[in-house]
Design a protein around this motif. Sequence first.
Motif, PDB file in Angstrom:
ATOM      1  N   GLN A   1      -3.397  11.213   3.912  1.00  0.00           N
ATOM      2  CA  GLN A   1      -4.377  11.848   4.787  1.00  0.00           C
ATOM      3  C   GLN A   1      -5.464  12.505   3.933  1.00  0.00           C
ATOM      4  N   VAL A   2      -6.691  12.391   4.404  1.00  0.00           N
ATOM      5  CA  VAL A   2      -7.821  13.120   3.826  1.00  0.00           C
ATOM      6  C   VAL A   2      -8.523  13.816   4.985  1.00  0.00           C
TER       7      VAL A   2
ATOM      8  N   ALA B   1       0.272  18.302  -0.626  1.00  0.00           N
ATOM      9  CA  ALA B   1      -0.257  18.900   0.600  1.00  0.00           C
ATOM     10  C   ALA B   1      -1.551  19.642   0.307  1.00  0.00           C
ATOM     11  N   ASN B   2      -2.610  19.236   1.021  1.00  0.00           N
ATOM     12  CA  ASN B   2      -3.883  19.961   1.047  1.00  0.00           C
ATOM     13  C   ASN B   2      -4.455  20.219  -0.348  1.00  0.00           C
ATOM     14  N   LEU B   3      -4.510  19.155  -1.140  1.00  0.00           N
ATOM     15  CA  LEU B   3      -5.173  19.244  -2.443  1.00  0.00           C
ATOM     16  C   LEU B   3      -6.680  19.259  -2.220  1.00  0.00           C
ATOM     17  N   ALA B   4      -7.347  20.341  -2.650  1.00  0.00           N
ATOM     18  CA  ALA B   4      -8.785  20.491  -2.442  1.00  0.00           C
ATOM     19  C   ALA B   4      -9.538  19.524  -3.355  1.00  0.00           C
TER      20      ALA B   4
ATOM     21  N   SER C   1      -3.761  14.792   1.177  1.00  0.00           N
ATOM     22  CA  SER C   1      -2.312  14.938   1.346  1.00  0.00           C
ATOM     23  C   SER C   1      -1.681  13.553   1.325  1.00  0.00           C
ATOM     24  N   THR C   2      -0.474  13.502   0.823  1.00  0.00           N
ATOM     25  CA  THR C   2       0.284  12.245   0.852  1.00  0.00           C
ATOM     26  C   THR C   2       1.762  12.570   0.827  1.00  0.00           C
TER      27      THR C   2
ATOM     28  N   ASP D   1      -6.429   9.169   8.388  1.00  0.00           N
ATOM     29  CA  ASP D   1      -4.960   9.150   8.403  1.00  0.00           C
ATOM     30  C   ASP D   1      -4.479   7.724   8.209  1.00  0.00           C
ATOM     31  N   ILE D   2      -3.758   7.491   7.133  1.00  0.00           N
ATOM     32  CA  ILE D   2      -3.081   6.209   6.897  1.00  0.00           C
ATOM     33  C   ILE D   2      -1.603   6.451   7.161  1.00  0.00           C
TER      34      ILE D   2
END
Length: 1015
Positions: A526-527, A481-484, A506-507, A548-549
């Motif tokens: 998601q990016v 989640a929300n990796l910068a 995020s994945t 969003d995939i």
Amino acid sequence: MSVVSSPLSRLRQQYTQLPRYQRYIGISTLIYLIWTLLLGMLAPYIVQQQAPKQLSQMLNREVVLSDVAINPFTLAVSLDNFAIKETDGTPFVGFHQLSFEYQFWRSILNWGYSVTNIELNGPYAHIKRMISDEPLRFNFSDIIEHLANNNDTEAQAEDDAASAAIPHFLFTDLAIVDANLNLIDEVTQGEVTYPSIQLNIAAFDSNTPLSTQISNEPSSKVNRYDIEFVGRHGGLMQLKGQVQLTPFNVVGDISLQNIHLPQFWTFIADEFQVKLDKGLLDFSTDYQLGFESQHLQATLNNGELDLKQLNVNHQQASILALDSFALKGINFDLANKSVVVDALTTNNLTLNAHLDKTGVDLEQLFVPKQMQIKNAQQPPAADEPPTQLATTPSAQPQPWHAILNQIKISDYKVNLTEQLLGGENLWKIGDISLSTGPIDAALTSPIDYQLALNVNQQGALTSQGSIDPATQQIDSQITMANLALAQFQPYLSPYLNIKLEDGLFSTQGQLQADASTNVNYQGALQVKQLQIKDTFKQQPLLKWQTLDINQLTFDKAANQLNIDKVTLSQPFSRILIAEDRSTNFQELMVQRPDTKPASKPEVNSDSAPLALSINNIAFNDGSTFFADNSLTPNFAASIEHLSGSIANLSSSSEQPASVDIQGKIDRYAPVSLKGQINPLLAQPFLDLALSFKHVELTSVNPYSGTYAGYYIDKGLLSLDLNYQLENNQLVGDNHLVVDQLQLGKPSDSSLATSLPITLAIALLQDRHGVIDLGLQVSGDLDEPSFSFGSIIATAFTNVITKAVTAPFSLLAGLLGSDDELDKVPFNAGESKLSDASQKLLDNLAKGLESRPMLTLSAKGAVDEVADSQALMTQALHQKLAHIAGVELNTLPANLTPSTYPTSGVLSDALKRLYQDELQLSATDVKLQILAEYEEKPLTEDELSTRWHIALYNYCHGAQTLSDDALGVLAQQRALSVKAYLVDNANIGAERVFVLDSRVDVDTSANQALLTLSAN
């Protein structure tokens, strides 16, 4: 003889005449006196004198014994100040006092040796490992060697045989008080001291079996022992239990509390580069140790081990700090070869590591130096098949069975300083928590786990699933989640000219993998908030709000990636063509001087490309900026409000994908792209229809200037393109509609056509000002010289050539005037037409009346310096008139600093304005002038004139103009031109256009610029 014997004879006669009981009493008394003399006096003396000598001779060491006492009545024995000394005379082992009582009658009754009240007070031992050529040399090694050399082998064998059977002995009230054990290693300078050791045994019987001691009688104290060690640093070790000798068996419990570990680290400190600065050990367990059928038996039950408050330093910096590492519920069985631990719990670890091209520094810091030297000297072993030993099933030993029921890790932190690419990057992996299910040492069963951590507080990872070590498989549910993404910029900079300014990755999905090529991932991705900057151009390159995939499936074994739907929200890209016609994407790769240009990789026919399929790609509110700097002037345009979709895109299918995209050029002109495309094939396929409606032709000025030779001032373009590409052959059918085209000045392009473009446009325009063309284009993409620009220019030239079938002269001597009618002069700061300007416009109006197809455009211009100064003068005069309370038109016609009145209302107004706007005293200015001319005084009139000149100039310089003042003036001049032509010269308003003069203000001169065009 007779004289001597006579008294003895008489004494014997007297003795024989006594009664029998008296004679027995006398004999007993004599024996008792002899016993007392021998045991109470003679024996202690002999022991005190001979024991040290015999022991000194036996041990080749000085032995001292200060006192020996034996009570012949109670058979109590005490030995005082016994010591065996070192060769240099220092104490080795000894005690202050040993006392005990031998129970004679109990020994007879029990057919053994019974001793009570045994107390060993103040025993001590100083054990040293000596510095020597031998690996293990102690301060008692010489004693062992001396004994070995003097012992008789046969006598030793007889003694061993005699001692094989343990005699029966009984102890009661055995105590060792305040024992001191000192262990010193002179090689490593390590030292461990236990200054207080206590031992208590209430009763001990060598023939008592252990089974009777562990009955349901807790009051039984037979063979129970209680030992306590107190360390110099406060640690406590306690051993309690029971023991039997035949067969040997011992049961009990052991407890270690707050054992100071650094004192033991000194023994091995030289083997490591790190230092154990702090650390405590707690350990407790129930144990049983013994022999059964000549096999050693050992068990531990309910054991607990806890390493706590650990701190390991290197070069005065902490590299490992740990609050607790605990093993709970330790159960060990040597006979069954089993180890079971209920739980491993550990928390609050901080690990500081350094990673560079040589590896992680922890490997070198924690591996012993001798092992590092051995590994460095030992050549790598050749890959040889393991030797198969011929063993029968019965010869195979029983394997060990070890189980750890649970691992629970919490609050772990890893600080990794990475220097792989030259720079220094700090990675903080924090809030690490891990829990597992049972783990079998044989690794025959899958291990369930749950893992959570964060990366630099800019991304959280959670994972749960199972790992099967036997099959080397993992089945895990992963959530990132929300990796910068910006924190990975240092790894991109050496290779790409981009700056990853923002982005959150995020994945969520299911990962299945094994040690072979099988990797399968199913999930979503998601990016968000991606922003990539082109560091070469210092401009945004690519960004989007959300990618969003919803579902993807990657199968490495099948070499396949399937994506259901990709949704892009607010995507943006910047495409630039440089002067050398290279693109900004070509410049993204960093060119290194020490690297050769990459050669084209050889294609391995055995490895197929990745099979990619995307069911749908959707765009929402996207935009693209395009600029072509190879043109003069540069071209730039943007496509905004881009929305649409691409469906059924696949690299493994001949079926093309459908495209349906809509957008707007420069915010207003609609554009649409529909058709079919498949760019993933070896030879791409497309059949696309591209439509532009009502595009401002001023946006394509660079292309018209480069290829047509003229810039475009006005006009709308509608274009329908239909391109087909198959087998690298391009065929295009274009429909072009131009409305209200108005050409500007010609360009200096060397690529411009030599055809009379203005004449062609006049011929092509219908009576409504519309040009309607059809262009056919074609080309081969395999041709090295292929370019879209060249085929379009060729098609356009062909159309123009057809339009111009005969020469045509527009107008020779359009107005028959020598005046420069394209420029209308104005006085500085004014938009009112002068008499000369009105005369010029009258001549121009005659030409317009005679050429009704011509139109006129007017754009105001300014002289930045002259007009600005004039506007500032106007603003100053307005303020002075207002303060003086007079009309502006009543001011003197030629009001300048040198002609400004030095008295009256205007003088007062100037002084007041100076004080109001500059917040200064006007009198100070006058005093300053007086100071400057102090040597040559001024007259009163000269002083007043210079004073008003200074005040006027100061106030004039303080006037400020708005940012759009010059633009407004330029626009008013253009409007004045149109107003005069329409109102005074009766030119139709629809034939006179006022261009916007406020944007990019022309600063060539204080004038209005006029342009003519065909209507």
